[in-house]
Each structure stands twice: as structure tokens, then as C-alpha cells.
Design an enzyme around this catalytic site. Structure first.
Site, PDB file in Angstrom:
ATOM      1  N   HIS A   1     -27.017  60.295  55.479  1.00 17.38           N
ATOM      2  CA  HIS A   1     -27.480  59.764  54.192  1.00 17.38           C
ATOM      3  C   HIS A   1     -29.009  59.678  54.107  1.00 17.38           C
ATOM      4  O   HIS A   1     -29.565  59.622  53.010  1.00 17.38           O
ATOM      5  CB  HIS A   1     -26.863  58.385  53.935  1.00 17.38           C
TER       6      HIS A   1
ATOM      7  N   SER B   1     -21.404  54.961  27.510  1.00 21.19           N
ATOM      8  CA  SER B   1     -21.122  56.283  28.062  1.00 21.19           C
ATOM      9  C   SER B   1     -19.792  56.257  28.805  1.00 21.19           C
ATOM     10  O   SER B   1     -19.206  55.197  29.059  1.00 21.19           O
ATOM     11  CB  SER B   1     -22.237  56.693  29.024  1.00 21.19           C
TER      12      SER B   1
ATOM     13  N   ASP C   1     -16.191  76.902  44.096  1.00 22.15           N
ATOM     14  CA  ASP C   1     -15.208  77.953  44.397  1.00 22.15           C
ATOM     15  C   ASP C   1     -15.815  78.908  45.421  1.00 22.15           C
ATOM     16  O   ASP C   1     -16.821  79.567  45.149  1.00 22.15           O
ATOM     17  CB  ASP C   1     -14.858  78.682  43.096  1.00 22.15           C
TER      18      ASP C   1
END
Length: 465
Positions: A169, A288, A409
């Protein structure tokens, strides 16, 4: 790890380095951490699983086609993302840790095979949380150094495969991590071309000198970790780079995924807006998808706990500062550039009849206030907040409904399922766009009893919306 599970067998342990037959091949380099990076120095790694359903994934097909393509494209991707092939170190006479790379560095890659139920592990239903950990590699760390990334590719014969990623991180935030994953998938699809190259938006900008620190924020962030104790009697190694194993420990934890469709979110927005306008008819509310989803999940989570009304909970979410700095950083900046926004509220507020509306307004206001604070004040607030929330239960968010995870993908179709595994270490809630493109997916890790209550509250709340 997978090697401890008889149903997940390690069949290969390898190391993948940046492609050597290229003028772009790195030699030696070092990158100092910025204050954005230092905030996350010992935080548990970002761990994710990408499940790809492929009934043609026989052992022969996997070993002759799928695995070689994944390895070669990974090597090509590391030419651009070479910090992920390096390690984190902190030299005795240096003020700041560095990400370093030398030609003998590489990414650890485990290749495994599993006879577990692919559909169950990649499904949404409640299941034992530790099972997924067998598909994630350990990110090695010690007092002296820490790996920046580790990978595991697991074959489920005639069902599919999954890619497990563990990323430090202090080296990447969510934006940088997803950029690497998209770049790797893109180059894997381009392997048929003679000279595959990355798109500009997937090419990382790794110059950390663009993050200015005239007031010594990085040293303050590092001091915060140097003063950190796991327990009162813990021994401190002042410059240890050993990662914290867990921030939250949930006994007998289970994992599940819940979905809010586009229609669910629309109904929630309408209901919340109606309630808020009744109380404040002249005010404008910014509702939102993120705001209403987070507020709804928070209310469901608190209601799943058996707590008194005066019990305090902290809500926390990350804010990307790339376009908020002066001057702004490039959108493809590779590193950490996030800070937290947080608030602490009593359980009674979440459990109020209008709790979802109240929390939605609170989150909306927190978002609106982001740009009111300078970067120095915002970092100081982050350091102070972690100390003040000690002993409180924290509900944070990992991921985003805008990440487009499901577009990754590698050439064998889009993922069947995305899991952010590290929420079982941090206590966070995961959020991604829905795999079918209609709504949001929410990942949770709770005790079994809390999960059953959460599920009931989640479903009944939507029926009332």
C-alpha cells in the site's frame, strides 16, 4: 497460503522480471516515498482476486497457452511498472524509505491448481472468508525490506482460473493498482502484434519529485508509524518495514457480495431526496451513486450490530488528490495520492428512521468540504484522525463504483467476479461496479450472525424504498 491447503496445490514457484531484451530494461534505480506513500507504510497490502470462467482451461491449455501469455505480458508490463518488481528498503542513514530496483529483483509468482468449487468461490452467497485466502500470495516483509508485489495464478481445471494480486500500500493506491492491472491485460491481448506498446493513459508517470513537501509532511507521517504500537508491551523496531498483518480480527468470519441495481439506486436517491427536501427545501443535495450506496450500506451494517445507541462508529472514505494539488498531478501518476475523509457518529443516528437520508447528507457535505482544506491541513487531519478513532469501529471503503474492474480482459473474456480480499484484514467494505454494468457490488466480511442480520436488513430496506 495455498501451500497449507490440500485443495490448493502449488505447482510452480517462479520469479518474473522486467523483459530483458529491451532498451527500456531498467538497471538500478531508487524512488523516495512521498508523504502520500508514508501514510500507508505498514498498512496491510491491497489484495484482490480476478476470477475468469473458462471451460476450455484444461491443464494442457493452461500450461501451453494461458500461463505463458500471462507470464510474458507480465514481463513486458514490468518494463513500465518496474517499481512493482523492486522492494521497499530504509537505509540506516536515510530519512525516508525508498523503492529500489536492481537487475536481480523480480516479482514472485506462484502457480497453483485447485479442486475447490470455482462457482462457489466466485459467487455472491455467504461463504467462509478464509477460503479465499488460499488464492492470494503472501507479500513478504521484514524489518529490513518489503516486497512491492506478489502474484498467484490458480487453475481450476475445466472451470477457469483466477489471478491473485497482493500489492504494497505504500507503493500504490487504488488508482495506480488498477492502472497496472489494465496495462497487464492490455499487453496480454496485444501479444499477437510484433511490437506491443502501451496506450498513453496506461503508461505510468513515476516521478515522485512532482509531489512537493516543503513543510516536512513525510517525516511527520513516518514519525506517526515510528510511534505506533500494536500493544502496550510490544517491542519497537524504529525502522521496521514489517507490514501489519491485520487491523481488524473477525472471529469465524464469512464473506458475501450484495448488489444494488441501477433501479435500486434510483429509488434510494428519490426516497432520500424527498426526506431531505422536506427538512431543508431550499438546499441543494449532491446525491451521487457513491453517496447513497455508502450511506445505505453503513445503516445496514450498524443495524447488524447489537449495540447501544451511544456506541460510536467512524465512517471513512478515500479522496484522490491527483487533480487537487497545485499544480495538479498527471492522471497516470503512479504512486499514492489519496487522503481520507472521516466522521464519527453515534449508532442512534444510523438507526434513526431517516438514517439513510441523514448519513447521505453527512457524506455529501464531507465531499463538498474537501477542497476547503489545504494539503498540509488535510494530512495533519489524517494523522490526527487515526489516533482519535482508536477503539472505535471503523467503516471504510475499498475500491470504487467507477474503477471499471470488469473491463480487465486478458484475452479470454471479462472477469466473472472481482473480490477485494484485503477487507478481511482492514474491516473495510469493498465497492465495485456491477459485473453486468447495472449498478454496484458491495463486498462484506462479518461474523456469521452479523452477516445473516445484515442480509435481512439489506433486503428489507430495498423493499421499503
Amino acid at each position: 497460503m495455498a501451500s497449507n491447503d490440500p485443495e490448493v496445490k502449488i505447482i510452480e514457484i517462479s520469479r518474473v522480471c522486467p523483459f530483458i531484451n529491451s532498451p527500456q530494461s531498467p538497471t538500478f534505480f531508487s524512488i523516495p516515498l512521498t508523504f502520500f506513500d508514508a501514510l500507508w507504510l505498514k498498512f496491510p497490502p491491497v489484495e484482490s482476486l480476478f476470477f475468469y470462467q473458462l471451460t476450455d482451461s484444461t491443464r494442457l491449455n493452461f500450461n501451453s497457452e494461458i500461463l505463458p501469455k500471462l507470464k510474458h505480458s507480465l514481463s513486458l508490463t514490468l518494463l513500465h511498472y518496474h517499481p512493482l518488481a523492486g522492494k521497499l528498503t530504509w537505509h540506516p542513514h536515510a530519512d525516508v524509505p525508498i523503492i529500489s530496483y536492481s537487475p536481480n529483483d523480480a516479482v514472485s509468482l506462484l502457480v497453483a491448481e485447485s479442486n475447490l468449487d470455482f462457482n462457489r468461490l466466485s459467487g455472491d452467497d455467504i461463504r467462509e472468508s478464509p477460503e479465499s485466502r488460499h488464492l492470494i500470495p503472501e507479500l513478504l516483509s521484514s524489518d529490513e525490506s518489503a516486497s512491492t508485489m506478489a502474484l498467484q495464478i490458480t487453475l481450476f481445471p475445466n472451470q477457469g482460473f483466477c489471478i491473485g494480486m497482493s500489492m504494497h500500500h505504500a507503493v500504490v493506491d487504488g488508482v495506480a493498482a488498477i492502472a497496472f492491472k489494465k496495462a497487464w491485460a492490455y499487453l496480454c491481448r496485444q501479444l499477437g502484434n510484433q511490437h506491443p506498446s502501451l496506450l498513453p493513459e496506461l503508461t505510468p508517470f513515476s516521478d515522485r519529485t512532482v509531489v512537493k513537501d516543503p513543510t516536512g509532511l513525510c517525516k511527520k507521517c513516518l514519525k506517526n508509524w515510528l510511534d505506533f504500537k500494536v500493544s502496550d508491551d510490544s517491542e519497537l523496531n524504529q525502522r521496521s518495514l514489517k507490514i501489519l498483518e491485520d487491523l481488524v480480527v473477525i472471529q469465524n468470519s464469512v464473506r458475501a457480495t450484495f448488489k444494488l441495481s441501477g433501479e435500486d439506486i434510483k429509488k434510494l436517491k428519490e426516497k432520500i431526496l424527498f426526506k431531505l427536501q422536506q427538512k431543508k427545501p431550499t438546499k441543494h443535495f449532491h446525491l451521487s451513486t457513491f453517496v447513497v450506496t455508502y450511506a445505505y450500506i453503513l445503516v445496514c451494517l450498524v443495524k447488524s450490530k447489537s449495540v447501544e445507541g451511544n456506541k460510536k462508529f467512524s465512517l471513512l472514505f478515500l479522496v484522490d488528490y491527483r487533480n487537487r494539488l497545485v499544480p495538479p498531478l498527471p492522471a497516470n501518476y503512479f504512486g499514492n495520492c489519496v487522503l481520507t475523509r472521516f466522521a464519527t457518529l453515534e449508532a442512534s443516528i444510523f438507526m434513526d428512521e431517516d438514517g439513510v437520508a441523514i448519513i447521505s447528507e453527512k457524506i455529501s457535505n464531507m465531499i463538498r468540504e474537501i477542497d476547503e482544506k489545504g494539503i498540509h491541513e488535510a494530512v495533519e487531519e489524517n494523522l490526527e484522525s487515526w489516533g482519535n478513532m482508536e477503539g472505535e469501529e471503523i467503516f471504510s471503503i475499498a475500491g470504487s463504483n467507477r474503477t471499471k474492474f470488469y473491463e480487465i480482459d486478458y484475452g479470454w473474456g471479462k472477469p466473472k467476479k472481482i473480490e477485494i480480499i484485503s477487507i478481511d484484514r482492514t474491516g473495510a467494505i469493498s465497492m465495485t461496479e456491477s459485473g453486468d454494468g447495472n449498478g454496484v457490488e458491495i463486498g462484506t466480511v462479518l461474523s456469521r450472525n452479523e452477516m445473516e442480520i445484515f442480509k435481512s436488513v439489506f433486503v428489507s430496506g430495498l423493499q421499503d424504498a
